[in-house]
Design a protein around this motif. Structure first.
Motif, PDB file in Angstrom:
ATOM      1  N   ARG A  99       0.862  -1.193   0.000  1.00 45.86           N
ATOM      2  CA  ARG A  99       0.000   0.000   0.000  1.00 45.86           C
ATOM      3  C   ARG A  99       0.886   1.226   0.000  1.00 45.86           C
ATOM      4  O   ARG A  99       1.855   1.303   0.765  1.00 45.86           O
ATOM      5  CB  ARG A  99      -0.910   0.017   1.228  1.00 45.86           C
ATOM      6  N   CYS A 100       0.563   2.190  -0.871  1.00 45.94           N
ATOM      7  CA  CYS A 100       1.384   3.382  -0.999  1.00 45.94           C
ATOM      8  C   CYS A 100       0.502   4.600  -1.272  1.00 45.94           C
ATOM      9  O   CYS A 100      -0.297   4.573  -2.214  1.00 45.94           O
ATOM     10  CB  CYS A 100       2.385   3.191  -2.140  1.00 45.94           C
ATOM     11  N   PRO A 101       0.624   5.656  -0.478  1.00 45.32           N
ATOM     12  CA  PRO A 101      -0.081   6.900  -0.798  1.00 45.32           C
ATOM     13  C   PRO A 101       0.640   7.637  -1.920  1.00 45.32           C
ATOM     14  O   PRO A 101       1.851   7.488  -2.090  1.00 45.32           O
ATOM     15  CB  PRO A 101      -0.014   7.693   0.514  1.00 45.32           C
ATOM     16  N   THR A 102      -0.094   8.408  -2.699  1.00 44.44           N
ATOM     17  CA  THR A 102       0.547   9.222  -3.728  1.00 44.44           C
ATOM     18  C   THR A 102       1.127  10.478  -3.093  1.00 44.44           C
ATOM     19  O   THR A 102       0.643  10.958  -2.066  1.00 44.44           O
ATOM     20  CB  THR A 102      -0.456   9.618  -4.821  1.00 44.44           C
ATOM     21  N   ASP A 103       2.175  11.021  -3.727  1.00 45.65           N
ATOM     22  CA  ASP A 103       2.781  12.246  -3.204  1.00 45.65           C
ATOM     23  C   ASP A 103       2.162  13.472  -3.891  1.00 45.65           C
ATOM     24  O   ASP A 103       1.155  13.360  -4.613  1.00 45.65           O
ATOM     25  CB  ASP A 103       4.307  12.209  -3.363  1.00 45.65           C
ATOM     26  N   ALA A 104       2.752  14.629  -3.697  1.00 43.32           N
ATOM     27  CA  ALA A 104       2.189  15.874  -4.229  1.00 43.32           C
ATOM     28  C   ALA A 104       2.105  15.868  -5.752  1.00 43.32           C
ATOM     29  O   ALA A 104       1.283  16.589  -6.329  1.00 43.32           O
ATOM     30  CB  ALA A 104       3.029  17.055  -3.752  1.00 43.32           C
ATOM     31  N   ASP A 105       2.936  15.065  -6.414  1.00 42.63           N
ATOM     32  CA  ASP A 105       2.908  14.969  -7.873  1.00 42.63           C
ATOM     33  C   ASP A 105       2.108  13.764  -8.364  1.00 42.63           C
ATOM     34  O   ASP A 105       2.175  13.408  -9.545  1.00 42.63           O
ATOM     35  CB  ASP A 105       4.335  14.877  -8.420  1.00 42.63           C
ATOM     36  N   GLY A 106       1.375  13.119  -7.450  1.00 43.59           N
ATOM     37  CA  GLY A 106       0.577  11.960  -7.820  1.00 43.59           C
ATOM     38  C   GLY A 106       1.382  10.693  -8.007  1.00 43.59           C
ATOM     39  O   GLY A 106       0.887   9.705  -8.553  1.00 43.59           O
ATOM     40  N   ARG A 107       2.627  10.692  -7.534  1.00 43.66           N
ATOM     41  CA  ARG A 107       3.512   9.550  -7.767  1.00 43.66           C
ATOM     42  C   ARG A 107       3.394   8.477  -6.678  1.00 43.66           C
ATOM     43  O   ARG A 107       3.133   8.783  -5.517  1.00 43.66           O
ATOM     44  CB  ARG A 107       4.962  10.024  -7.870  1.00 43.66           C
ATOM     45  N   TYR A 108       3.633   7.253  -7.099  1.00 42.70           N
ATOM     46  CA  TYR A 108       3.712   6.107  -6.192  1.00 42.70           C
ATOM     47  C   TYR A 108       4.841   5.222  -6.687  1.00 42.70           C
ATOM     48  O   TYR A 108       5.289   5.329  -7.836  1.00 42.70           O
ATOM     49  CB  TYR A 108       2.394   5.325  -6.174  1.00 42.70           C
ATOM     50  N   ALA A 109       5.312   4.321  -5.834  1.00 42.11           N
ATOM     51  CA  ALA A 109       6.347   3.369  -6.249  1.00 42.11           C
ATOM     52  C   ALA A 109       6.325   2.170  -5.322  1.00 42.11           C
ATOM     53  O   ALA A 109       6.187   2.316  -4.102  1.00 42.11           O
ATOM     54  CB  ALA A 109       7.728   4.025  -6.239  1.00 42.11           C
ATOM     55  N   PHE A 110       6.468   0.984  -5.911  1.00 36.98           N
ATOM     56  CA  PHE A 110       6.550  -0.257  -5.144  1.00 36.98           C
ATOM     57  C   PHE A 110       7.816  -1.009  -5.538  1.00 36.98           C
ATOM     58  O   PHE A 110       8.118  -1.149  -6.732  1.00 36.98           O
ATOM     59  CB  PHE A 110       5.353  -1.169  -5.420  1.00 36.98           C
ATOM     60  N   THR A 111       8.530  -1.500  -4.537  1.00 39.17           N
ATOM     61  CA  THR A 111       9.612  -2.447  -4.764  1.00 39.17           C
ATOM     62  C   THR A 111       9.062  -3.825  -4.444  1.00 39.17           C
ATOM     63  O   THR A 111       8.588  -4.071  -3.331  1.00 39.17           O
ATOM     64  CB  THR A 111      10.815  -2.138  -3.862  1.00 39.17           C
ATOM     65  N   THR A 112       9.097  -4.712  -5.400  1.00 38.70           N
ATOM     66  CA  THR A 112       8.487  -6.014  -5.204  1.00 38.70           C
ATOM     67  C   THR A 112       9.239  -7.042  -6.056  1.00 38.70           C
ATOM     68  O   THR A 112      10.388  -6.809  -6.452  1.00 38.70           O
ATOM     69  CB  THR A 112       6.986  -5.957  -5.555  1.00 38.70           C
ATOM     70  N   LEU A 113       8.628  -8.166  -6.293  1.00 33.43           N
ATOM     71  CA  LEU A 113       9.191  -9.164  -7.201  1.00 33.43           C
ATOM     72  C   LEU A 113       8.203  -9.398  -8.322  1.00 33.43           C
ATOM     73  O   LEU A 113       7.011  -9.112  -8.200  1.00 33.43           O
ATOM     74  CB  LEU A 113       9.537 -10.453  -6.459  1.00 33.43           C
ATOM     75  N   LYS A 114       8.703  -9.897  -9.419  1.00 33.28           N
ATOM     76  CA  LYS A 114       7.821 -10.121 -10.555  1.00 33.28           C
ATOM     77  C   LYS A 114       6.999 -11.379 -10.316  1.00 33.28           C
ATOM     78  O   LYS A 114       7.554 -12.449 -10.033  1.00 33.28           O
ATOM     79  CB  LYS A 114       8.632 -10.257 -11.842  1.00 33.28           C
ATOM     80  N   PRO A 115       5.689 -11.273 -10.404  1.00 30.75           N
ATOM     81  CA  PRO A 115       4.857 -12.448 -10.143  1.00 30.75           C
ATOM     82  C   PRO A 115       4.940 -13.467 -11.264  1.00 30.75           C
ATOM     83  O   PRO A 115       5.250 -13.132 -12.420  1.00 30.75           O
ATOM     84  CB  PRO A 115       3.440 -11.854 -10.056  1.00 30.75           C
ATOM     85  N   GLY A 116       4.661 -14.711 -10.920  1.00 28.66           N
ATOM     86  CA  GLY A 116       4.576 -15.764 -11.917  1.00 28.66           C
ATOM     87  C   GLY A 116       3.158 -15.886 -12.446  1.00 28.66           C
ATOM     88  O   GLY A 116       2.250 -15.168 -12.037  1.00 28.66           O
ATOM     89  N   ARG A 117       2.960 -16.816 -13.358  1.00 23.87           N
ATOM     90  CA  ARG A 117       1.633 -17.057 -13.919  1.00 23.87           C
ATOM     91  C   ARG A 117       0.770 -17.799 -12.904  1.00 23.87           C
ATOM     92  O   ARG A 117       1.269 -18.606 -12.113  1.00 23.87           O
ATOM     93  CB  ARG A 117       1.731 -17.842 -15.216  1.00 23.87           C
ATOM     94  N   VAL A 118      -0.512 -17.499 -12.915  1.00 25.47           N
ATOM     95  CA  VAL A 118      -1.461 -18.158 -12.017  1.00 25.47           C
ATOM     96  C   VAL A 118      -2.577 -18.768 -12.849  1.00 25.47           C
ATOM     97  O   VAL A 118      -2.847 -18.323 -13.970  1.00 25.47           O
ATOM     98  CB  VAL A 118      -2.042 -17.165 -10.977  1.00 25.47           C
ATOM     99  N   PRO A 119      -3.239 -19.817 -12.323  1.00 30.59           N
ATOM    100  CA  PRO A 119      -4.316 -20.451 -13.085  1.00 30.59           C
ATOM    101  C   PRO A 119      -5.458 -19.475 -13.370  1.00 30.59           C
ATOM    102  O   PRO A 119      -5.779 -18.610 -12.555  1.00 30.59           O
ATOM    103  CB  PRO A 119      -4.776 -21.583 -12.164  1.00 30.59           C
ATOM    104  N   ALA A 120      -6.070 -19.629 -14.530  1.00 31.62           N
ATOM    105  CA  ALA A 120      -7.260 -18.859 -14.877  1.00 31.62           C
ATOM    106  C   ALA A 120      -8.487 -19.612 -14.383  1.00 31.62           C
ATOM    107  O   ALA A 120      -8.494 -20.842 -14.354  1.00 31.62           O
ATOM    108  CB  ALA A 120      -7.329 -18.648 -16.384  1.00 31.62           C
TER     109      ALA A 120
END
Length: 201
Positions: A99-120
């Protein structure tokens, strides 16, 4: 002459708006403990990615008081949730929620990992993606969308959700790879030209 309001109506009119009726001023109060922009702070041995962008309104102005939440699987395609009982290794310390609030310029950023494929749900596989929920003052209901990855063209072409979107609008759901490896940009346009595709859930 209009009739006087009934006593019950006068009582109802005096009642204050509750948090179930608007995300307005309640958007950030008491919720800062949920802010988690780094999803892999307690995870060892994974390759990180940075997903960042801006939220803008229909005039292109930044939305400075929004909050964006994400929910995703890990690199093996497993969700950190009891209902995902598949026999996959999982990733220790990775909760999959940010969860990330936006800043005064409307920006957000997340550091995460790339997800794999999941069943449909109907069989087959979904492309790697991140589920997104947006909260904003004055918006009575949250918005829901997805982030796909521009360097997953083959998987994206088979994704049942992405391919259900008109071709001309699919790009609004695809994060663009940045100059640095593992960096992705995903801007969210709330309405108007280039409006991001949102889903009913």
């Amino acid at each position: 002459m209009s009739p006087a309001p009934h006593a019950d109506d006068r009582h109802a009119m005096r009642q204050p708006t509750t948090s179930s009726q608007t995300v307005g001023p309640y958007l950030h109060i008491g919720l800062t403990w949920l802010n988690t922009a780094n999803l892999i702070a307690n995870v060892a041995g994974v390759r990180s990615i940075l997903v960042a962008g801006r939220i803008v309104d229909g005039d292109g102005a930044p939305v400075s008081d929004a909050a964006i939440e994400i929910w995703q699987a890990d690199a093996s395609g497993k969700y950190a949730h009891p209902e995902d009982a598949r026999d996959l290794p999982g990733t220790a310390g990775f909760a999959g929620f940010g969860r990330c609030p936006t800043d005064a310029d409307g920006r957000y950023a997340f550091t995460t990992l790339k997800p794999g494929r999941v069943p449909a749900p109907g069989g087959g596989w979904q492309a790697p993606h991140i589920n997104v929920t947006i909260f904003m003052r004055g918006m009575l209901r949250q918005l829901n969308t997805r982030i796909y990855f521009g360097d997953e063209a083959a998987a994206n072409a088979d994704d049942p959700v992405l391919t259900s979107v008109p071709p001309a609008r699919r790009a609004t759901l695809v994060a663009v790879a940045g100059a640095n490896a593992g960096d992705y940009r995903f801007d969210i346009v709330l309405q108007g030209k280039g409006e991001t595709v949102f889903f009913a859930v």
